[in-house]
Design an enzyme around this catalytic site. Sequence first.
Site, PDB file in Angstrom:
ATOM      1  N   ASP A   6      15.671   3.950  48.248  1.00 37.08           N
ATOM      2  CA  ASP A   6      15.686   4.851  49.402  1.00 37.08           C
ATOM      3  C   ASP A   6      17.017   4.674  50.120  1.00 37.08           C
ATOM      4  O   ASP A   6      17.234   3.670  50.811  1.00 37.08           O
ATOM      5  CB  ASP A   6      14.505   4.524  50.321  1.00 37.08           C
ATOM      6  CG  ASP A   6      14.424   5.436  51.531  1.00 37.08           C
ATOM      7  OD1 ASP A   6      15.039   6.529  51.501  1.00 37.08           O
ATOM      8  OD2 ASP A   6      13.749   5.065  52.511  1.00 37.08           O
ATOM      9  N   ILE A   7      17.914   5.647  49.952  1.00 36.34           N
ATOM     10  CA  ILE A   7      19.278   5.547  50.475  1.00 36.34           C
ATOM     11  C   ILE A   7      19.358   6.257  51.820  1.00 36.34           C
ATOM     12  O   ILE A   7      19.222   7.475  51.914  1.00 36.34           O
ATOM     13  CB  ILE A   7      20.287   6.170  49.491  1.00 36.34           C
ATOM     14  CG1 ILE A   7      20.178   5.494  48.118  1.00 36.34           C
ATOM     15  CG2 ILE A   7      21.709   6.058  50.035  1.00 36.34           C
ATOM     16  CD1 ILE A   7      20.906   6.233  47.013  1.00 36.34           C
ATOM     17  N   HIS A  11      21.198   1.893  55.772  1.00 37.65           N
ATOM     18  CA  HIS A  11      20.741   0.912  54.791  1.00 37.65           C
ATOM     19  C   HIS A  11      20.247   1.578  53.514  1.00 37.65           C
ATOM     20  O   HIS A  11      19.794   2.722  53.534  1.00 37.65           O
ATOM     21  CB  HIS A  11      19.602   0.047  55.363  1.00 37.65           C
ATOM     22  CG  HIS A  11      20.024  -0.860  56.460  1.00 37.65           C
ATOM     23  ND1 HIS A  11      19.693  -0.633  57.783  1.00 37.65           N
ATOM     24  CD2 HIS A  11      20.766  -2.003  56.442  1.00 37.65           C
ATOM     25  CE1 HIS A  11      20.207  -1.594  58.530  1.00 37.65           C
ATOM     26  NE2 HIS A  11      20.867  -2.430  57.748  1.00 37.65           N
ATOM     27  N   GLY A 109      15.614  16.875  54.566  1.00 39.37           N
ATOM     28  CA  GLY A 109      15.978  15.586  53.995  1.00 39.37           C
ATOM     29  C   GLY A 109      14.960  14.995  53.042  1.00 39.37           C
ATOM     30  O   GLY A 109      13.743  15.134  53.226  1.00 39.37           O
ATOM     31  N   ASP A 111      14.305  11.922  52.796  1.00 40.31           N
ATOM     32  CA  ASP A 111      13.542  10.911  53.526  1.00 40.31           C
ATOM     33  C   ASP A 111      12.292  11.512  54.159  1.00 40.31           C
ATOM     34  O   ASP A 111      11.212  10.905  54.146  1.00 40.31           O
ATOM     35  CB  ASP A 111      14.420  10.241  54.590  1.00 40.31           C
ATOM     36  CG  ASP A 111      15.106  11.225  55.532  1.00 40.31           C
ATOM     37  OD1 ASP A 111      15.210  12.435  55.202  1.00 40.31           O
ATOM     38  OD2 ASP A 111      15.564  10.789  56.610  1.00 40.31           O
ATOM     39  N   ASP A 132       9.984   8.825  62.051  1.00 35.29           N
ATOM     40  CA  ASP A 132      10.766   7.878  61.261  1.00 35.29           C
ATOM     41  C   ASP A 132      11.949   7.425  62.112  1.00 35.29           C
ATOM     42  O   ASP A 132      12.867   8.197  62.396  1.00 35.29           O
ATOM     43  CB  ASP A 132      11.252   8.523  59.959  1.00 35.29           C
ATOM     44  CG  ASP A 132      11.833   7.503  58.981  1.00 35.29           C
ATOM     45  OD1 ASP A 132      12.338   6.459  59.450  1.00 35.29           O
ATOM     46  OD2 ASP A 132      11.788   7.742  57.762  1.00 35.29           O
TER      47      ASP A 132
END
Length: 256
Positions: A6-7, A11, A109, A111, A132
């Site tokens: 998970d980029i 981090h 995204g 994410d 998030d």
Amino acid sequence: MIIGIDIGNTHIVTGIYDNNGELISTFRIATNDKMTEDEYFSYFNNITKYNEISIKKVDAILISSVVPNIIITFQFFARKYFKVEATIVDLEKKLPFTFAKGINYTGFGADRIIDITEAMQKYPDKNLVIFDFGTATTYDVLKKGVYIGGGILPGIDMSINALYGNTAKLPRVKFTTPSSVLGTDTMKQIQAAIFFGYAGQIKHIIKKINEELNEEIFVLATGGLGKILSAEIDEIDEYDANLSLKGLYTLYKLNK
């Protein structure tokens, strides 16, 4: 074994799953777009050895990234060291949710896709609000499996760094739970205002979502600093530190 990567902007979080999809290890390194596939493998190899995890047989590598130019590095990593083609999260994948009419999902995204995927897996019958707390804080709202909207605001560390970077004398502080809203020195005053001010933003956003939906909602939170905030915000029903990595695997299984 399966590897999930998970980029994020700050981090890169890596998860290692067993054959049943259970996370057996996670580790985090700073995002660096100058890093090569060989450097990443060195990190990865050292950490797995330290944790006595064998990586001789890797069946799949899953990648979620909000930093497009890093994806190719991890595709090389997958090919060179594990002889597999990485699975990349995007909107072309089969998803467990749909977008409401009028939603422009261009640039949505990866994410957020995996967060929503896992939330839907856990609570398919609930109206969901997912926060998030990352470099930016996002929130996404789903009504009966339909994405109806959300928002993006500066992340907690971004707010702290903006205050430090745009003033001559104010210090950079650590985000922590203050003992009082009334700070007794400059550092404690910044910490108090950031903590309670940010918590107040989130509480008000949840209040406005409640008013607009006028239906019962279930609020989930994830992200590195979300754990600290969730203890202060009663409106958050659940905090899951690994929501994103779990969602990465869930999406993989959905598309397998």
